[in-house]
Design a protein around this motif. Structure first.
Motif, mmCIF file in Angstrom:
data_model
loop_
_atom_site.group_PDB
_atom_site.id
_atom_site.type_symbol
_atom_site.label_atom_id
_atom_site.label_comp_id
_atom_site.label_asym_id
_atom_site.label_seq_id
_atom_site.Cartn_x
_atom_site.Cartn_y
_atom_site.Cartn_z
ATOM 1 N N UNK A 312 2.060 -3.399 8.521
ATOM 2 C CA UNK A 312 2.309 -4.768 8.453
ATOM 3 C C UNK A 312 2.510 -4.864 6.887
ATOM 4 N N UNK A 313 2.902 -4.182 6.032
ATOM 5 C CA UNK A 313 3.223 -4.397 4.787
ATOM 6 C C UNK A 313 4.175 -5.468 4.592
ATOM 7 N N UNK A 314 3.964 -6.608 3.913
ATOM 8 C CA UNK A 314 4.925 -7.564 3.776
ATOM 9 C C UNK A 314 5.906 -7.505 2.997
ATOM 10 N N UNK A 315 5.962 -6.744 2.057
ATOM 11 C CA UNK A 315 7.201 -6.522 0.834
ATOM 12 C C UNK A 315 8.470 -6.025 1.419
ATOM 13 N N UNK A 376 11.908 5.085 7.872
ATOM 14 C CA UNK A 376 10.660 5.686 8.693
ATOM 15 C C UNK A 376 9.591 4.397 8.852
ATOM 16 N N UNK A 377 9.425 3.903 9.980
ATOM 17 C CA UNK A 377 8.234 2.941 10.169
ATOM 18 C C UNK A 377 6.976 3.494 10.479
ATOM 19 N N UNK A 378 6.070 3.594 9.874
ATOM 20 C CA UNK A 378 4.845 4.188 10.345
ATOM 21 C C UNK A 378 3.730 3.119 10.576
ATOM 22 N N UNK A 379 3.149 2.908 12.068
ATOM 23 C CA UNK A 379 2.462 2.197 12.449
ATOM 24 C C UNK A 379 1.106 2.470 13.379
ATOM 25 N N UNK A 404 -3.608 -9.862 8.900
ATOM 26 C CA UNK A 404 -4.726 -9.730 7.857
ATOM 27 C C UNK A 404 -4.482 -8.667 6.889
ATOM 28 N N UNK A 405 -3.916 -7.654 7.362
ATOM 29 C CA UNK A 405 -3.567 -6.307 6.521
ATOM 30 C C UNK A 405 -2.174 -6.415 5.887
ATOM 31 N N UNK A 408 -2.857 -5.262 1.955
ATOM 32 C CA UNK A 408 -3.514 -4.168 1.927
ATOM 33 C C UNK A 408 -2.516 -3.040 2.322
ATOM 34 N N UNK A 409 -1.836 -3.222 3.271
ATOM 35 C CA UNK A 409 -0.800 -2.122 3.907
ATOM 36 C C UNK A 409 -0.056 -1.740 2.774
ATOM 37 N N UNK A 410 0.217 -2.744 1.617
ATOM 38 C CA UNK A 410 1.382 -2.537 0.759
ATOM 39 C C UNK A 410 0.811 -1.349 -0.239
ATOM 40 N N UNK A 411 -0.519 -0.992 -0.240
ATOM 41 C CA UNK A 411 -1.006 -0.078 -1.475
ATOM 42 C C UNK A 411 -0.531 1.197 -1.300
#
Length: 458
Positions: A312-315, A376-379, A404-405, A408-411
């Protein structure tokens, strides 16, 4: 190896040495201060001294983001451009927050009720399973994208030597339109890596926020459009590194890899396109790639650029087009606020698809940015990572969901974890360490490294 390092260090110093400043007046009305290209006589001397590693450097663009006033004016221009594209009266905080909070609570619940919803969506959208050939390089070079955040050249050198690599050059200089980077090489495997650092300072944030678009090769030029901040940073990186990369590595049969995370990923994709247009063979591995190139250029980059998006990385979803999609969706759905959760969720899905299909026709292609290359979309699915491969047109990337993540999913650590898990599974499940140098961050320098450090210069 020592003599090679000495030659490369000299080449790097010559390429980045201070040069007479450009006094040309830029669009902001102030002197640019950008270093002028090497004079022909200097280039000839450099060629004889360094074995033709250097030639006349191309002139840097006159980017005038050198004062707070210039930065403020540039950001104002970018924001005005965004408001113009978004068109309608901006939604108020009171309008957006009830919708956002309801959607934020509803979407995780919908996923919990239908655990296979995400995998079904990407499969229906044309996503296919990745191969080990795709995932193993991604699991390897993500560690360069992570390591470049380290600013100490001695630590970089020590880490790189753990896996047989040498540090050819390191630039820690940052500023609006400038990113830190290093060049490393492995003489036995004949591979050179250009790693670009992501956002870690307010100067980097300014580069991120200059989010209007311009021709990738510079204002007034022809070619693809790109995110202005990334394009400016990419042109500067190419100006500083092209001669060294071409003469010291590419012409000597080295494979070139360009990599980065976040801001570094967006810049890496732009650098890859610029170098590709110069005839340089390369592969680019980009992690948490923001939308950075127009649709045509993003799709054309698939043979040499691979981007990774983590859950769910927003960037990778942060674009003007997605803001327009979501704003239009909120306006259309806002009257359903009093409906049941099921009706509210159905309304969101229906309106979202319609807005995604129509936004391309409502926006100029030069303003509609996409994640570049093969994507590559990793989920996460049932507690473990799955992945689907497509490109920047993947519907999941053409919306913004405040999960919610999403931060944090961007790290970078999340990208390291997901690519490692997927690569190891495709290799048969055996746990493999894709970054043998990581332990050296915790270890003191070896005696021979300390001795060399006293006499070496980057």
């Amino acid at each position: 190896a020592a003599s090679t390092r000495a030659v490369l260090a000299g080449a790097w110093d010559r390429a980045s040495a201070p040069r007479p400043a450009c006094l040309k007046r830029c669009s902001m009305g102030s002197a640019c201060g950008t270093p002028l290209p090497l004079q022909e006589s200097e280039a000839a001397t450099a060629s004889s001294d360094q074995g033709a590693l250097l030639s006349v450097a191309s002139a840097a663009n006159c980017d005038s983001l050198t004062t707070p006033a210039a930065v403020s004016q540039r950001l104002r221009t970018a924001f005005n451009s965004a408001f113009h594209i978004l068109g309608e009266q901006p939604l108020t905080f009171q309008q957006v927050m009830p919708f956002a909070m309801r959607a934020k609570n509803l979407i995780p619940e919908m996923r919990k009720q239908r655990p296979t919803a995400l995998s079904e969506e990407v499969a229906k959208d044309g996503g296919v399973a990745p191969s080990a050939e795709i995932m193993v390089p991604l699991a390897t070079y993500v560690h360069h994208a992570e390591l470049v955040y380290e600013g100490d050249p001695d630590v970089l050198r020590r880490c790189l030597r753990q896996c047989g690599m040498e540090l050819a050059g390191h630039s820690g200089a940052v500023g609006p339109g400038r990113v830190a980077h290093y060049i490393a090489f492995n003489p036995s495997e004949k591979v050179a890596v250009l790693a670009l650092k992501g956002t870690s300072s307010m100067d980097d944030v300014v580069t991120d926020m200059v989010a209007d678009t311009e021709p990738l090769k510079g204002p007034g030029s022809k070619g693809p459009f790109a995110h202005s901040g990334f394009a400016s940073a990419a042109r500067r990186v190419v100006d500083e590194t092209f001669v060294l990369l071409q003469h010291a590595f590419v012409s000597q049969g080295y494979r070139l890899v360009v990599t980065g995370h976040s801001l570094g990923a967006g810049t890496a994709c732009c650098v890859a396109r610029l170098l590709h247009d110069k005839g340089v063979p390369l592969q680019c591995f980009a992690y948490a790639t923001p939308p950075c190139l127009d649709r045509e250029a993003a799709l054309q980059a698939q043979p040499y650029v691979t981007s990774v998006v983590h859950h769910d990385d927003i960037v990778p979803r942060a674009s003007i087009a997605n803001l327009k999609i979501m704003g239009d969706m909120v306006r259309d759905v806002i009257q359903t606020e009093q409906q049941s959760d099921e009706e509210f969720g159905a309304a969101i899905r229906e309106v979202l698809v319609k807005k995604q299909d129509h936004v391309a026709g409502e926006m100029s292609s030069e303003h509609d940015m996409y994640v570049a290359g093969r994507v590559v979309f990793a989920f996460l699915h049932a507690g473990r990572y799955e992945a689907a491969v497509k490109d920047g047109t993947l519907r999941n990337l053409r919306r913004i969901e405040f999960m919610p993540t999403c931060i944090s999913d961007h790290m970078c650590s999340g990208y390291s974890e997901c690519t490692s898990q997927l690569a190891n599974r495709l290799l048969g499940g055996e746990a493999r360490d894709f970054a043998p140098w990581k332990q050296s961050l915790l270890c003191p320098a070896a005696p021979e490294d300390e001795a060399e450090t006293e006499t070496e210069s980057d």
